[in-house]
Design a protein around this motif. Structure first.
Motif, mmCIF file in Angstrom:
data_model
loop_
_atom_site.group_PDB
_atom_site.id
_atom_site.type_symbol
_atom_site.label_atom_id
_atom_site.label_comp_id
_atom_site.label_asym_id
_atom_site.label_seq_id
_atom_site.Cartn_x
_atom_site.Cartn_y
_atom_site.Cartn_z
ATOM 1 N N GLY A 53 0.346 -1.502 0.044
ATOM 2 C CA GLY A 53 -0.448 0.257 -0.426
ATOM 3 C C GLY A 53 0.555 0.996 0.075
ATOM 4 N N VAL A 54 1.934 0.953 0.752
ATOM 5 C CA VAL A 54 2.863 2.276 1.302
ATOM 6 C C VAL A 54 3.159 2.520 -0.907
ATOM 7 C CG1 VAL A 54 5.075 2.809 1.640
ATOM 8 C CG2 VAL A 54 3.378 2.070 3.059
ATOM 9 N N LEU A 55 3.674 1.931 -1.712
ATOM 10 C CA LEU A 55 4.626 1.585 -2.473
ATOM 11 C C LEU A 55 3.763 1.978 -3.912
ATOM 12 C CD1 LEU A 55 7.147 -1.408 -2.092
ATOM 13 C CD2 LEU A 55 7.439 1.008 -2.041
ATOM 14 N N ALA A 56 2.183 1.305 -4.042
ATOM 15 C CA ALA A 56 1.232 2.250 -4.429
ATOM 16 C C ALA A 56 0.863 3.466 -4.220
ATOM 17 C CB ALA A 56 -0.053 1.702 -4.495
ATOM 18 N N ASN A 57 0.866 4.413 -3.278
ATOM 19 C CA ASN A 57 0.797 5.585 -2.958
ATOM 20 C C ASN A 57 1.620 6.506 -3.116
ATOM 21 O OD1 ASN A 57 -1.867 5.228 -1.362
ATOM 22 N ND2 ASN A 57 -1.419 5.393 0.167
ATOM 23 N N LEU A 58 2.824 5.419 -2.872
ATOM 24 C CA LEU A 58 4.020 6.573 -3.085
ATOM 25 C C LEU A 58 4.280 6.787 -5.289
ATOM 26 C CD1 LEU A 58 7.004 8.329 -3.143
ATOM 27 C CD2 LEU A 58 8.509 5.780 -2.850
ATOM 28 N N TYR A 59 3.969 5.767 -6.054
ATOM 29 C CA TYR A 59 4.332 5.516 -7.062
ATOM 30 C C TYR A 59 3.340 6.672 -7.724
ATOM 31 C CZ TYR A 59 3.156 4.025 -11.904
ATOM 32 O OH TYR A 59 3.073 3.469 -13.192
ATOM 33 N N LEU A 60 1.265 6.780 -7.122
ATOM 34 C CA LEU A 60 0.244 7.251 -7.352
ATOM 35 C C LEU A 60 0.964 8.768 -7.173
ATOM 36 C CD1 LEU A 60 -2.486 8.230 -8.522
ATOM 37 C CD2 LEU A 60 -3.281 8.064 -5.425
ATOM 38 N N LEU A 61 1.644 9.277 -6.709
ATOM 39 C CA LEU A 61 2.127 10.498 -5.916
ATOM 40 C C LEU A 61 3.166 10.715 -6.867
ATOM 41 C CD1 LEU A 61 2.589 10.544 -2.304
ATOM 42 C CD2 LEU A 61 1.049 11.753 -2.952
ATOM 43 N N THR A 62 3.982 10.300 -7.383
ATOM 44 C CA THR A 62 4.705 10.734 -8.981
ATOM 45 C C THR A 62 4.188 10.984 -9.611
ATOM 46 O OG1 THR A 62 6.438 8.871 -7.536
ATOM 47 C CG2 THR A 62 7.294 9.438 -9.811
ATOM 48 N N VAL A 63 2.954 10.034 -10.146
ATOM 49 C CA VAL A 63 2.303 9.656 -11.962
ATOM 50 C C VAL A 63 1.412 10.874 -11.585
ATOM 51 C CG1 VAL A 63 3.808 7.176 -11.486
ATOM 52 C CG2 VAL A 63 1.039 7.651 -11.719
ATOM 53 N N THR A 64 0.971 11.023 -10.699
ATOM 54 C CA THR A 64 -0.358 12.373 -10.498
ATOM 55 C C THR A 64 0.373 13.947 -11.201
ATOM 56 O OG1 THR A 64 -1.194 10.797 -9.226
ATOM 57 C CG2 THR A 64 -2.006 13.254 -9.578
ATOM 58 N N GLU A 65 -0.358 14.077 -12.126
ATOM 59 C CA GLU A 65 -0.001 15.487 -12.535
ATOM 60 C C GLU A 65 0.090 16.375 -11.261
ATOM 61 O OE1 GLU A 65 -1.509 18.182 -16.221
ATOM 62 O OE2 GLU A 65 -0.041 16.225 -16.268
ATOM 63 N N GLY A 66 0.816 17.415 -10.991
ATOM 64 C CA GLY A 66 0.748 18.270 -9.695
ATOM 65 C C GLY A 66 0.793 17.426 -8.063
ATOM 66 N N GLY A 67 1.547 16.274 -8.500
ATOM 67 C CA GLY A 67 2.030 15.565 -7.078
ATOM 68 C C GLY A 67 2.952 15.644 -6.789
ATOM 69 N N ALA A 68 3.839 14.445 -6.368
ATOM 70 C CA ALA A 68 5.309 14.579 -6.250
ATOM 71 C C ALA A 68 6.045 15.024 -7.382
ATOM 72 C CB ALA A 68 5.864 13.028 -5.431
ATOM 73 N N ALA A 69 5.354 14.396 -8.389
ATOM 74 C CA ALA A 69 6.969 14.337 -9.871
ATOM 75 C C ALA A 69 7.651 13.366 -9.638
ATOM 76 C CB ALA A 69 6.428 15.745 -10.802
ATOM 77 N N ASP A 70 9.157 14.470 -9.890
ATOM 78 C CA ASP A 70 10.344 14.029 -10.358
ATOM 79 C C ASP A 70 10.827 14.550 -8.036
ATOM 80 O OD1 ASP A 70 10.481 12.965 -12.242
ATOM 81 O OD2 ASP A 70 11.306 14.771 -13.458
ATOM 82 N N GLY A 71 10.343 14.928 -7.315
ATOM 83 C CA GLY A 71 9.941 15.199 -5.963
ATOM 84 C C GLY A 71 10.735 14.414 -4.925
ATOM 85 N N PRO A 72 11.155 14.266 -4.383
ATOM 86 C CA PRO A 72 11.212 13.049 -3.018
ATOM 87 C C PRO A 72 9.916 13.937 -2.094
ATOM 88 C CG PRO A 72 12.774 15.214 -2.790
ATOM 89 C CD PRO A 72 12.931 14.885 -4.034
ATOM 90 N N VAL A 73 9.397 12.372 -1.826
ATOM 91 C CA VAL A 73 8.136 12.358 -0.619
ATOM 92 C C VAL A 73 8.678 12.443 0.721
ATOM 93 C CG1 VAL A 73 5.755 11.807 -0.574
ATOM 94 C CG2 VAL A 73 6.473 11.563 -2.746
ATOM 95 N N PRO A 74 8.128 13.167 1.628
ATOM 96 C CA PRO A 74 8.193 12.978 3.020
ATOM 97 C C PRO A 74 7.946 11.895 3.699
ATOM 98 C CG PRO A 74 7.630 15.294 2.429
ATOM 99 C CD PRO A 74 7.038 14.806 1.960
ATOM 100 N N LEU A 75 8.711 11.055 4.714
ATOM 101 C CA LEU A 75 7.650 10.182 4.610
ATOM 102 C C LEU A 75 6.834 10.239 5.897
ATOM 103 C CD1 LEU A 75 9.580 7.251 4.789
ATOM 104 C CD2 LEU A 75 10.581 7.908 7.264
ATOM 105 N N PRO A 76 6.486 11.174 6.359
ATOM 106 C CA PRO A 76 5.350 11.924 7.527
ATOM 107 C C PRO A 76 4.191 11.374 6.646
ATOM 108 C CG PRO A 76 7.185 12.743 8.052
ATOM 109 C CD PRO A 76 7.829 12.506 7.163
ATOM 110 N N VAL A 77 4.154 11.835 5.319
ATOM 111 C CA VAL A 77 3.172 12.177 4.197
ATOM 112 C C VAL A 77 2.847 10.161 3.599
ATOM 113 C CG1 VAL A 77 2.820 12.534 1.693
ATOM 114 C CG2 VAL A 77 3.504 14.493 2.756
ATOM 115 N N LEU A 78 3.381 9.580 3.157
ATOM 116 C CA LEU A 78 4.200 8.459 2.973
ATOM 117 C C LEU A 78 2.701 7.339 4.153
ATOM 118 C CD1 LEU A 78 6.741 6.911 0.984
ATOM 119 C CD2 LEU A 78 4.287 7.235 0.309
#
Length: 503
Positions: A184-209
């Motif tokens: 589930g964590v990896l799926a959410n990280l993937y979604l944040l990465t591919v969603t336009e306006g999301g994380a894109a190429d930037g890192p995601v803070p661990l608390p967000v995940l």
């Protein structure tokens, strides 16, 4: 990996298989597994579980450039060896008792060993296609993900009962639950990465995940108990991402050890760390930052596809028909749709491509307006070669308006003026497409005002339009039109349109 959380995901832009295969071969853990596989031979001894004999660990550590005196080196060797065995880079023959049922060998204290040798799949590392290397890497990823879901050794030791067995109730560890959590964590990280306006190429803070897995969607201000759960989840993820980084899945900045030492119980501020502004970026990073690598995007997408999740990749529609293309990109953001369309058009003859797109854009179903909008987007860069195909649909009730707009934008001559029915039909179709694309945006009222300003008695005529979305569009105009009088007229027209359509 569950297929229920995100049944349809935005498309991802993947690197080529050749680039990804190079990344896989360069992943430290996979590279170690390959080196151990090449080292395995007649002198290699393995135990009952296929693990390397203890006295061979120093030699294997030296081969990998590790310091055998380092207490962690044996763990690194054992993990790399396990990956080599699980992926088929190494074949092992476990020890047997040669039919001795008396237990004599045990009584004598003599330890028996099996053998190991390079596996057939090792040759794929150098002579296989990029896809073969990626298959091996995916198998290695499965092993690492399974390991990352297991509690650390200290927790296992603490959970041993009097008989030396693991007390799972005391450990509070459920293998299936832990694997689902990490998926589930990896799926959410993937979604944040591919969603336009999301994380894109930037890192995601661990608390967000961590919060994405713990905090309910409908919760306003998290309670102290929930924040403590977020903190606990963060520490689990910190340990798991440390294990996942060597296989090349993620780039990871761990939680600051000084921060952990300073914290009294749960990490203070963990619940708010993902909401800081730019000035607090450095503070946020102390709580851990993670991002999927290009190889990681490939790996998580592969696992999602295996689980039945619709996880599209840009470019995969290039060999499909225009009907498949327009249906698919209707669900994409405008930028993603444009990228997919450009790859579809590349290498196609413009006249044939234009004709195919126009044919696929027809239809009075719910998705028709958005297909026509994407068709218009696809035709926008087309040159004079496409004009004959566009002119051929001038009399088409669904495409004639689109064709006139395309020709007018290019200054083409001899373009017949549309009749009023076509104008109103095109207006309804355009607004329906915009509603389907972005919903009720701030720009939509201005579009409505512009489309209605040039037609006296617009609402008295438009409710008669034979378009399946007429009533729906008029209801939206009744809510959104910036002119109160026009909005009231739109609501009346919507009622008329509903009344004339069969239930």
């Amino acid at each position: 990996m569950s297929a229920d959380s995100h049944p349809t995901l935005p498309p991802v832009r993947l690197h080529s298989d050749a680039e990804l295969a190079r990344d896989a071969l360069g992943a430290p853990l996979f590279a170690r597994a390959v080196r151990l596989a090449r080292w395995a031979g007649t002198d290699t001894r393995v135990g009952v579980g296929g693990e390397l004999a203890a006295d061979q660990l120093p030699e294997a550590a030296a081969l990998l450039g590790l310091d055998a005196a380092d207490g962690d080196s044996a763990g690194y060797v054992s993990q790399a060896w396990r990956v080599a065995v699980d992926t088929g880079l190494v074949d092992v023959t476990e020890p047997d008792d040669d039919g001795d049922e008396s237990g004599a060998s045990e009584a004598s204290g003599e330890e028996r060993f099996g053998t190991a040798a390079p596996g057939e799949d090792l040759a794929l590392v150098t002579s296989g296609a990029p896809g073969d290397v990626l298959d091996l890497w995916l198998a290695a990823l499965d092993t690492v993900l399974a390991d990352a879901s297991v509690p650390d050794l200290d927790d296992l030791v603490d959970a041993l009962d009097a008989g030396g067995e693991i007390d799972f109730d005391r450990l509070d560890w459920n293998p299936g639950r832990e694997a689902d959590f990490l998926d589930g964590v990896l799926a959410n990280l993937y979604l944040l990465t591919v969603t336009e306006g999301g994380a894109a190429d930037g890192p995601v803070p661990l608390p967000v995940l961590a919060a994405s897995m713990v905090v309910p969607d409908d919760m306003g201000e998290p309670t102290d108990a929930v924040l403590e759960q977020v903190s606990d989840a963060m520490m689990r993820l910190d340990d798991q991402f440390r294990q996942l980084e060597p296989i090349g899945l993620v780039e990871f900045r761990p939680v600051d050890e000084e921060l952990m030492a300073e914290a009294d119980g749960p990490l203070d501020g963990a619940g708010e760390a993902g909401e800081a502004d730019d000035e607090d970026d450095e503070d946020v990073s102390r709580y851990g930052m993670v991002r999927l690598t290009p190889l990681g995007l490939y790996g998580i997408r592969a696992r999602m596809l295996e689980a039945g999740v619709d996880a599209p990749a840009l470019g995969e529609l290039s060999e499909k028909g225009a009907d498949v293309l327009l249906d698919a990109v209707s669900l994409y953001s405008e930028n993603a749709a444009q990228a997919e369309i450009e790859q579809w058009l590349a290498g196609r003859e413009q006249p044939a491509a234009a004709a195919e797109l126009l044919a696929a854009a027809r239809g009075d179903d719910e998705g028709g307006p958005l297909r026509r909008l994407r068709c218009q987007q696809a035709l926008a860069p087309a040159g004079p070669e496409a004009e004959s195909a566009v002119r051929s649909v001038l009399d088409d009730p669904e495409l004639g308006g689109l064709a006139r707009v395309w020709l007018a934008e290019r200054g083409a001559g001899d373009v017949p003026a549309p009749d009023p029915e076509m104008v109103f039909w095109l207006t309804v179709d355009t607004i329906a497409a915009q509603l389907a694309t972005d919903g009720e945006t701030d720009e939509l009222p201005l579009l409505m005002e512009t489309l209605t300003a040039h037609h006296a008695g617009f609402f008295e005529q438009v409710w008669r339009v034979e378009h399946p979305a007429t009533a729906y569009v008029l209801e939206a105009m009744g809510r959104l039109h910036p002119d109160r009088k026009a909005a009231k007229e739109a609501r009346k027209a919507a009622f008329k349109a509903r009344s004339r359509r069969p239930v």
